[in-house]
Design an enzyme around this catalytic site. Structure first.
Site, PDB file in Angstrom:
ATOM      1  N   HIS A  40      63.789  25.591  61.239  1.00 28.43           N
ATOM      2  CA  HIS A  40      64.869  24.649  60.945  1.00 28.43           C
ATOM      3  C   HIS A  40      64.992  23.638  62.077  1.00 28.43           C
ATOM      4  O   HIS A  40      64.854  23.958  63.247  1.00 28.43           O
ATOM      5  CB  HIS A  40      66.193  25.360  60.666  1.00 28.43           C
ATOM      6  CG  HIS A  40      66.695  26.222  61.781  1.00 28.43           C
ATOM      7  ND1 HIS A  40      67.407  25.725  62.850  1.00 28.43           N
ATOM      8  CD2 HIS A  40      66.589  27.546  61.989  1.00 28.43           C
ATOM      9  CE1 HIS A  40      67.725  26.700  63.664  1.00 28.43           C
ATOM     10  NE2 HIS A  40      67.228  27.824  63.171  1.00 28.43           N
ATOM     11  N   ASN A  66      56.564   5.324  54.387  1.00 30.34           N
ATOM     12  CA  ASN A  66      56.605   6.548  55.192  1.00 30.34           C
ATOM     13  C   ASN A  66      57.998   7.165  55.132  1.00 30.34           C
ATOM     14  O   ASN A  66      58.992   6.449  55.161  1.00 30.34           O
ATOM     15  CB  ASN A  66      56.289   6.215  56.659  1.00 30.34           C
ATOM     16  CG  ASN A  66      55.067   5.341  56.786  1.00 30.34           C
ATOM     17  OD1 ASN A  66      53.984   5.727  56.399  1.00 30.34           O
ATOM     18  ND2 ASN A  66      55.246   4.135  57.310  1.00 30.34           N
TER      19      ASN A  66
END
Length: 140
Positions: A22, A131
């Site tokens: 995470h 992107n």
């Protein structure tokens, strides 16, 4: 071949997604992005669009809920963005849950984030400013 996992996901990408913790970030880049010169691990997904890959990975990938999980490059001054690019990405990311807001940052700030990313996936995407950075969250 694994059941329920999209065959569009290269095995190396599947491994990277599993290894990420995470807060780790991954870039899905267009075909023109300077991934190899930025430093992190590079995964090739030539011939696939970013939106197709996002659609394939989002069932496996929890987005961060504590910090903005989606970042795209802002247009350089004097240039324009094609709003359909972000719309395609938002549609792909909305398959599992409502898509969070996408934050835009300037090109060089995006490159700095890419240098620190867990990995960069180069796709066959040809859209300008195509992107996107995803920040991984905690799996519930």
């Amino acid at each position: 071949m694994l059941k329920t996992i999209s065959p569009l996901i290269p095995p190396t990408l599947l491994k990277v997604l599993a290894e990420m913790g995470h807060g780790d970030e991954i870039i899905f880049s267009d075909a023109h992005f300077p991934a190899h010169s930025l430093g992190p691990q590079v995964i090739r997904a030539d011939g696939l669009s970013v939106s197709d890959l996002l659609r394939a990975i989002i069932p496996l990938f929890e987005l961060d809920s504590y910090a903005p999980p989606l970042v795209m490059m802002a247009a350089v001054e004097g240039d324009t963005l094609d709003p359909s690019v972000e719309a395609r990405y938002r549609d792909a990311l909305s398959l599992e849950a409502p898509c969070p807001d996408i934050v835009r940052i300037d090109r060089y700030a995006f490159y700095e984030r890419a240098q620190k990313a867990f990995a960069i996936v180069i796709t066959g995407e040809c859209a300008k400013y195509g992107n996107i950075l995803l920040k991984k969250g905690v799996t519930p």
